[in-house]
Design a protein around this motif. Structure first.
Motif, PDB file in Angstrom:
ATOM      1  N   LYS A 135       0.830  -1.212   0.000  1.00 51.23           N
ATOM      2  CA  LYS A 135       0.000   0.000   0.000  1.00 51.23           C
ATOM      3  C   LYS A 135       0.866   1.264   0.000  1.00 51.23           C
ATOM      4  N   ILE A 136       1.995   1.189   0.670  1.00 50.58           N
ATOM      5  CA  ILE A 136       2.904   2.348   0.692  1.00 50.58           C
ATOM      6  C   ILE A 136       3.456   2.606  -0.712  1.00 50.58           C
ATOM      7  N   ILE A 137       3.843   1.533  -1.395  1.00 52.89           N
ATOM      8  CA  ILE A 137       4.390   1.675  -2.755  1.00 52.89           C
ATOM      9  C   ILE A 137       3.311   2.179  -3.709  1.00 52.89           C
ATOM     10  N   LEU A 138       2.061   1.739  -3.506  1.00 52.49           N
ATOM     11  CA  LEU A 138       0.963   2.227  -4.356  1.00 52.49           C
ATOM     12  C   LEU A 138       0.783   3.741  -4.204  1.00 52.49           C
ATOM     13  N   LYS A 139       0.934   4.223  -2.986  1.00 48.18           N
ATOM     14  CA  LYS A 139       0.822   5.668  -2.761  1.00 48.18           C
ATOM     15  C   LYS A 139       1.977   6.411  -3.431  1.00 48.18           C
ATOM     16  N   GLU A 140       3.161   5.810  -3.385  1.00 54.98           N
ATOM     17  CA  GLU A 140       4.313   6.417  -4.057  1.00 54.98           C
ATOM     18  C   GLU A 140       4.106   6.434  -5.571  1.00 54.98           C
TER      19      GLU A 140
END
Length: 382
Positions: A349-354
């Motif tokens: 989810k963090i990478i998706l936000k990035e």
């Protein structure tokens, strides 16, 4: 993308070194020809450098590759060299420069297939976009003349890279699925569309086909590796493809594989060759199937499609098209496995936000209105 000028310069440099080495061998005078064309029945073959006897017979073939190609596509190159040997009965050599610019010339008999050890190797997981990017650059930043990279993302690390037609026994109904899709939606599948174009449209509507989606944009593949299955690690796959493995939508090689969709599950090349030729000729009336062989139905090619689909354009999409394996209900296989980068489930989810900051999200990749609305809503979900 391929730096064509760089590759031409490399090939000229290697050819010059190779010629000097050959001519200095025992001081004998030899007949050498660069970029030599050889016609075998209805197919024209091109060899980087050949040695001929006094009667013009090919005695030796030297195939020049880059070090990157040798490392990433060795088994495919080996398959290619074996084909040359069978067609000409000549001695065949693989030629390249190593890291120290040393000329390496190896006879085909001394080349052995590379065994897949990926399952024995524990892959480290990435936990951020910067970590991912570092791994990506490390794999793809080598001299890549003659090689193009394509990517695919799986939200489950152990998901197999095979087309949907080979899942859940769908292959048993491939012929019926193909014809029923056209019969019930004739306006969507016009007669001027090739069989491959029809498979692309069926793939778009999520009908099982022998196509596998890939992309030339690594960020798109990373998105799919992170989207969904939040409790499982994702997998980002890097496919390094040589020029010979990349075809355009109207290629004869692609047409042959696409038309397998019209064949029954019990298709046998020796028994049903003429039926396959007939189907191919519906796409290509001038196709001469006299020299079509069984091996042509067992390939996997990367296909550059027409950019007539908004989703393909946004996702910078391409496809693998799979031929048959030993039997039609089994898929052909890649000769070289892709590089894999694991995505830690806890950081998806963090990478998706990035990625969203970089303009990669559901709304940009899927042009359909419902997808855009869903993405807008997600911004304000608590």
């Amino acid at each position: 993308m391929i730096d064509l000028r760089s590759f031409i310069e490399y090939e000229e440099r290697v050819t010059s070194l190779l010629k000097d080495t050959i001519m200095n061998d025992n001081g004998a005078t030899k007949i050498l020809k660069s970029n030599y064309s050889f016609r075998d029945k209805d197919k024209l073959w091109s060899f980087d450098l050949v040695e001929l006897d006094g009667n013009g017979k090919i005695m030796k073939i030297y195939e020049i590759k880059t070090l990157t190609a040798v490392r990433s596509n060795f088994n495919y190159i080996l398959h290619q060299l074996n084909t040359y040997q069978k067609k000409t009965d000549a001695d065949v050599y693989l030629v390249y420069l190593d890291e120290k610019e040393k000329l390496i010339v190896t006879h085909l008999n001394n080349l052995k297939p590379v065994q897949d050890k990926s399952k024995e190797t524990k892959l480290a997981k990435v936990t951020s976009f910067s970590d991912f990017y570092s791994r990506l650059i490390k794999i793809c930043s080598n001299e890549n003349a003659g090689v193009q990279y394509f990517f695919r993302g799986h939200s489950k690390y152990d998901y197999e890279s095979i087309p949907s037609i080979f899942r859940d026994n769908n292959i048993v109904h491939e012929k019926q699925l193909y014809y029923e899709a056209i019969r019930k939606n004739p306006s969507e599948f016009t007669e001027d569309m090739s069989t491959f174009d029809k498979l692309v449209k069926m793939q778009h509507y999520e009908l099982p086909t022998r196509l596998l989606d890939i992309t030339s944009n690594p960020l798109v593949a990373l998105y799919f590796a992170c989207k969904g299955n939040d409790n499982q690690d994702g997998a980002f796959l890097i496919f390094s493809m040589m020029d010979e493995q990349i075809k355009y939508y109207d290629s004869d090689s692609v047409c042959i594989l696409a038309n397998l969709a019209k064949c029954s599950t019990d298709f046998s090349f020796s028994k049903d060759k003429n039926y396959l030729i007939y189907d191919i000729q519906q796409d290509k009336p001038n196709f001469d199937g006299k020299y079509l062989n069984a091996e042509a139905t067992k390939e996997v090619f990367c296909v550059m499609p027409k950019l007539n689909n908004e989703r393909i354009i946004r996702q910078q999409g391409a496809f693998f098209i799979f031929g048959k394996g030993i039997t039609k209900d089994k898929p052909a296989t890649f000769k070289d496995r892709p590089h894999t980068i694991l995505i830690d489930a806890d950081y998806k989810k963090i990478i998706l936000k990035e990625l969203q900051v970089l303009g990669i999200d559901e709304a940009t990749l899927f042009p359909e209105t419902d997808k855009i609305m869903k993405q807008i809503k997600s911004k304000y979900d608590k």
